[in-house]
Motif scaffolding. Sequence first.
Motif, PDB file in Angstrom:
ATOM      1  N   TRP A 108       0.893  -1.311   0.335  1.00 19.05           N
ATOM      2  CA  TRP A 108      -0.313   0.018  -0.182  1.00 19.05           C
ATOM      3  C   TRP A 108       0.488   0.834   0.469  1.00 19.05           C
ATOM      4  O   TRP A 108       2.088   1.813   0.648  1.00 19.05           O
ATOM      5  CB  TRP A 108      -0.992  -0.116   1.139  1.00 19.05           C
ATOM      6  N   ALA A 109       0.911   2.248  -1.115  1.00 22.11           N
ATOM      7  CA  ALA A 109       1.423   2.847  -1.310  1.00 22.11           C
ATOM      8  C   ALA A 109       1.383   4.258  -0.461  1.00 22.11           C
ATOM      9  O   ALA A 109      -0.112   4.368  -0.073  1.00 22.11           O
ATOM     10  CB  ALA A 109       1.735   4.024  -2.805  1.00 22.11           C
ATOM     11  N   LYS A 110       1.590   5.118   0.054  1.00 17.49           N
ATOM     12  CA  LYS A 110       1.275   6.558   0.947  1.00 17.49           C
ATOM     13  C   LYS A 110      -0.043   6.649   1.224  1.00 17.49           C
ATOM     14  O   LYS A 110      -0.011   6.897  -0.406  1.00 17.49           O
ATOM     15  CB  LYS A 110       2.787   7.586   0.861  1.00 17.49           C
ATOM     16  N   TYR A 111      -0.669   6.883   1.544  1.00 14.36           N
ATOM     17  CA  TYR A 111      -1.994   7.248   1.343  1.00 14.36           C
ATOM     18  C   TYR A 111      -2.989   7.772   0.706  1.00 14.36           C
ATOM     19  O   TYR A 111      -3.900   8.086  -0.089  1.00 14.36           O
ATOM     20  CB  TYR A 111      -3.390   6.401   2.598  1.00 14.36           C
ATOM     21  N   HIS A 112      -1.466   9.286   1.310  1.00 17.01           N
ATOM     22  CA  HIS A 112      -2.035  10.956   0.102  1.00 17.01           C
ATOM     23  C   HIS A 112      -1.129  10.876  -0.977  1.00 17.01           C
ATOM     24  O   HIS A 112      -1.337  12.067  -1.209  1.00 17.01           O
ATOM     25  CB  HIS A 112      -2.512  11.633   1.269  1.00 17.01           C
ATOM     26  N   GLY A 113      -0.626  10.315  -1.116  1.00 16.83           N
ATOM     27  CA  GLY A 113       0.358  10.439  -2.413  1.00 16.83           C
ATOM     28  C   GLY A 113       1.367  11.087  -1.415  1.00 16.83           C
ATOM     29  O   GLY A 113       1.369  11.568  -0.123  1.00 16.83           O
ATOM     30  N   THR A 114       2.124  12.162  -2.276  1.00 17.97           N
ATOM     31  CA  THR A 114       3.296  12.357  -2.309  1.00 17.97           C
ATOM     32  C   THR A 114       3.086  14.367  -2.636  1.00 17.97           C
ATOM     33  O   THR A 114       3.715  15.121  -1.263  1.00 17.97           O
ATOM     34  CB  THR A 114       5.096  12.397  -2.737  1.00 17.97           C
ATOM     35  N   LYS A 115       2.050  14.200  -2.950  1.00 14.88           N
ATOM     36  CA  LYS A 115       1.836  15.994  -2.847  1.00 14.88           C
ATOM     37  C   LYS A 115       0.530  16.012  -1.581  1.00 14.88           C
ATOM     38  O   LYS A 115      -0.044  15.886  -1.132  1.00 14.88           O
ATOM     39  CB  LYS A 115       0.774  15.724  -4.284  1.00 14.88           C
ATOM     40  N   PRO A 116       1.035  17.630  -1.454  1.00  9.49           N
ATOM     41  CA  PRO A 116       0.178  18.299  -0.141  1.00  9.49           C
ATOM     42  C   PRO A 116      -0.979  18.613  -0.125  1.00  9.49           C
ATOM     43  O   PRO A 116      -1.276  18.819  -1.714  1.00  9.49           O
ATOM     44  CB  PRO A 116       0.623  20.140  -0.007  1.00  9.49           C
ATOM     45  N   LEU A 117      -1.973  18.129   0.193  1.00 13.64           N
ATOM     46  CA  LEU A 117      -3.761  18.300   0.658  1.00 13.64           C
ATOM     47  C   LEU A 117      -4.437  19.642   0.520  1.00 13.64           C
ATOM     48  O   LEU A 117      -3.799  20.368   1.216  1.00 13.64           O
ATOM     49  CB  LEU A 117      -3.632  17.344   1.261  1.00 13.64           C
ATOM     50  N   ASP A 118      -5.226  19.607  -0.229  1.00 11.65           N
ATOM     51  CA  ASP A 118      -6.500  20.667  -0.032  1.00 11.65           C
ATOM     52  C   ASP A 118      -7.043  19.694   0.586  1.00 11.65           C
ATOM     53  O   ASP A 118      -8.128  18.969   0.266  1.00 11.65           O
ATOM     54  CB  ASP A 118      -6.614  21.478  -1.391  1.00 11.65           C
ATOM     55  N   VAL A 119      -7.233  20.311   1.539  1.00 12.62           N
ATOM     56  CA  VAL A 119      -8.663  19.855   2.748  1.00 12.62           C
ATOM     57  C   VAL A 119      -9.702  20.831   2.888  1.00 12.62           C
ATOM     58  O   VAL A 119      -9.882  21.722   2.672  1.00 12.62           O
ATOM     59  CB  VAL A 119      -7.429  19.881   4.538  1.00 12.62           C
ATOM     60  N   MET A 120     -10.663  20.436   3.402  1.00 10.42           N
ATOM     61  CA  MET A 120     -11.858  20.936   3.633  1.00 10.42           C
ATOM     62  C   MET A 120     -12.838  21.218   5.567  1.00 10.42           C
ATOM     63  O   MET A 120     -12.174  19.233   5.846  1.00 10.42           O
ATOM     64  CB  MET A 120     -12.957  20.672   2.682  1.00 10.42           C
ATOM     65  N   ILE A 121     -13.375  21.870   5.927  1.00 10.10           N
ATOM     66  CA  ILE A 121     -13.683  21.491   7.562  1.00 10.10           C
ATOM     67  C   ILE A 121     -14.882  20.627   6.868  1.00 10.10           C
ATOM     68  O   ILE A 121     -15.846  20.766   6.519  1.00 10.10           O
ATOM     69  CB  ILE A 121     -13.944  22.563   7.866  1.00 10.10           C
ATOM     70  N   SER A 122     -14.492  19.347   7.356  1.00 14.29           N
ATOM     71  CA  SER A 122     -15.878  18.571   7.473  1.00 14.29           C
ATOM     72  C   SER A 122     -17.063  18.830   7.525  1.00 14.29           C
ATOM     73  O   SER A 122     -17.029  19.648   8.663  1.00 14.29           O
ATOM     74  CB  SER A 122     -15.479  17.045   7.739  1.00 14.29           C
ATOM     75  N   SER A 123     -18.291  18.430   7.123  1.00 16.21           N
ATOM     76  CA  SER A 123     -19.820  18.826   8.045  1.00 16.21           C
ATOM     77  C   SER A 123     -19.775  17.788   9.193  1.00 16.21           C
ATOM     78  O   SER A 123     -20.560  18.276   9.151  1.00 16.21           O
ATOM     79  CB  SER A 123     -20.883  19.211   6.573  1.00 16.21           C
ATOM     80  N   TYR A 124     -19.504  16.734   8.961  1.00 11.61           N
ATOM     81  CA  TYR A 124     -18.956  15.727   9.466  1.00 11.61           C
ATOM     82  C   TYR A 124     -18.472  15.699  10.830  1.00 11.61           C
ATOM     83  O   TYR A 124     -18.034  16.455  10.944  1.00 11.61           O
ATOM     84  CB  TYR A 124     -19.036  14.870   9.211  1.00 11.61           C
ATOM     85  N   ARG A 125     -18.860  15.522  12.432  1.00 17.78           N
ATOM     86  CA  ARG A 125     -17.829  15.330  13.461  1.00 17.78           C
ATOM     87  C   ARG A 125     -17.930  14.085  14.144  1.00 17.78           C
ATOM     88  O   ARG A 125     -18.355  13.430  13.520  1.00 17.78           O
ATOM     89  CB  ARG A 125     -19.161  16.326  14.633  1.00 17.78           C
ATOM     90  N   ARG A 126     -16.044  14.306  13.922  1.00 11.37           N
ATOM     91  CA  ARG A 126     -15.847  13.288  15.529  1.00 11.37           C
ATOM     92  C   ARG A 126     -17.008  12.362  16.168  1.00 11.37           C
ATOM     93  O   ARG A 126     -17.350  13.666  16.731  1.00 11.37           O
ATOM     94  CB  ARG A 126     -14.211  13.254  16.231  1.00 11.37           C
ATOM     95  N   PRO A 127     -17.488  11.799  16.906  1.00  6.76           N
ATOM     96  CA  PRO A 127     -18.052  11.021  18.007  1.00  6.76           C
ATOM     97  C   PRO A 127     -18.181  11.439  19.107  1.00  6.76           C
ATOM     98  O   PRO A 127     -16.107  11.625  19.272  1.00  6.76           O
ATOM     99  CB  PRO A 127     -18.235   9.331  17.537  1.00  6.76           C
TER     100      PRO A 127
END
Length: 298
Positions: free
Chosen positions: A125-144
């Motif tokens: 399994w390669a690095k889960y997100h690959g090697t390029k920096p990520l564009d993230v979003m604040i989720s509409s879901y919350r941690r339980p």
Amino acid sequence: MLYNDKSIVFLDGKYIKAKDAQISLYSQTLHYGNGVVEGIRAYETDNGTQIFKAVEHFERLRYSAQRMMIDSFDYSNEKLEHIAYTLLEKNNLKNAYIRPMIFLGDAAGLVSVETCHLFMGVFKWAKYHGTKPLDVMISSYRRPHPDSYPVDAKVNGVYVNSILAATEAKRKGFGEAILLDHQGFLAQAPGANLFIEKDGKLYTPPKGSILPGITRQTIMDLVKQKGETEVEEKWLKPEDLQKADAAFLTGTAAEIAMIKSIDGLPLKSKSKNSISLRIAEAYSDTLRTVFAPNYTII
Ligand code: PMP
């Protein structure tokens, strides 16, 4: 492809071909998610293939089982480690992801089942997100909420929360989601922990609603060893992430994934000068050095 015709897995005391493995369709884990998993990596080092933080991961597997009242699980850490190394050898894998899972016997009801089973598989399994920096979003879901289940245990069913957040982010064109906790503080990514860098210091959300990752702890130890800066565990707001100098995710599958933007707004990202990047390099060096000198099967 997680397995092929030749792949060998471990199931309840036997090493068998993955394609021949059978489990009951009535397992309580399949229906209600009552089971526990781990995610571990093995790396090729100067001293052969070695499992990174094996004891910590198998200890967490046993801890997760105990928190979920799976009392019949009785494999020792040593036995689990032996199975994992044997699987690496049998599948001829030098760098691999190791997936143990304790799953339960049959039930239509909701009381935890007495009988449990152990599965373990290994795959590339390669690095889960690959090697390029990520564009993230604040989720509409919350941690339980931490009172809803033991949040420091890796419980199968709870991953629906992670899957919803990750899928929402993907569908909106982002690389990953960041979930807030029930109070609106930054918590973590669906399967990784969060660090931010601000004015030469690192911050990470404290224990509470996060799964306190083994990689997170490794980073904290590394930072301490290097002595260049410190990590403060602190309740952080989404604005703290937006105003950060740099930010990154940590996890066994992701290793270290740098963050490039949040909700479309780029981070300052001081690139070469950032402490975060130096820590990321130090982490990948750690993975290639000898960390478990007692085990060299391959
Ligand atoms: N949070 C969740 C929900 C996870 O599944 C993982 C991966 N195990 C992590 C954080 C990171 O933990 P670790 O560094 O131990 O892999």
